[in-house]
Design a protein around this motif. Structure first.
Motif, PDB file in Angstrom:
ATOM      1  N   THR A   1       0.840  -1.201   0.000  1.00 49.49           N
ATOM      2  CA  THR A   1       0.000   0.000   0.000  1.00 49.49           C
ATOM      3  C   THR A   1       0.873   1.249   0.000  1.00 49.49           C
ATOM      4  O   THR A   1       0.600   2.212  -0.727  1.00 49.49           O
TER       5      THR A   1
ATOM      6  N   LEU B   1       2.303   1.698  -3.461  1.00 44.23           N
ATOM      7  CA  LEU B   1       1.291   2.235  -4.379  1.00 44.23           C
ATOM      8  C   LEU B   1       1.057   3.725  -4.137  1.00 44.23           C
ATOM      9  O   LEU B   1       0.909   4.496  -5.094  1.00 44.23           O
TER      10      LEU B   1
ATOM     11  N   ARG C   1       1.620   6.663  -6.840  1.00 44.62           N
ATOM     12  CA  ARG C   1       0.609   7.671  -7.192  1.00 44.62           C
ATOM     13  C   ARG C   1       1.163   9.083  -7.012  1.00 44.62           C
ATOM     14  O   ARG C   1       0.927   9.966  -7.842  1.00 44.62           O
TER      15      ARG C   1
END
Length: 162
Positions: A11, A14, A18
């Motif tokens: 997570t 990610l 982003r």
């Protein structure tokens, strides 16, 4: 417990990805707005280029008639090349944070045990330097695969061997 830690790590990765994509988008927008101008021959010729190095404006001073046509042509070329070089330098500066951020992200080999490191195999080679020589200059003609010299040596419908 290990699985929860792996999910949390993924997570985080990610989220970093982003953030990196948002940063790249912002930097690309900044880069797209870049222009540069260069003046030569006592500021008689000024050329402005956009972020892609495309000439977007050419100005001649009121005393441009002090130069003959070949001098004006050479001055326009010189100013455009100087302005394009400046745009390229500014673009590299703007995009530098992308490389810095990329270096802090973990590699795939760190995340997947046993994964081979393909970093070198997938590295994009540096492009060759692009010539700024005029079209018919010897340096450019020698580098062109389809130069007149190579076409002459290839033969064809007008070749005497027909």
């Amino acid at each position: 417990m290990v699985n929860e830690r792996a999910k949390a790590d993924f997570t985080d990765i990610l989220d970093d990805f982003r953030d990196q994509m948002r940063t790249i988008t912002q930097l690309q927008q900044q880069r797209a707005a870049v222009t540069a101008s260069a003046s030569v021959r006592g500021k008689r010729v000024t050329v402005t280029v956009n972020a892609d190095g495309t000439v977007i404006e050419t100005k001649f001073a009121s005393n441009i008639d002090d130069l003959d046509y070949p001098e004006i042509a050479k001055a326009v070329t010189e100013a455009a090349q100087q302005a394009s070089a400046e745009v390229a330098r500014r673009s590299r500066e703007i995009m530098a944070p992308v490389s810095q951020n990329r270096n802090r992200l973990p590699r795939l080999t760190e995340l997947v045990p046993g994964m081979p490191d393909l970093t070198e195999a997938l590295r994009i080679p540096e492009p060759p330097l692009v010539s700024t020589a005029p079209p018919k200059a010897p340096e450019r003609r020698a580098a062109e695969p389809d130069s007149d010299d190579s076409r002459r040596n290839r033969g064809g419908a007008t070749d005497s061997g027909w």
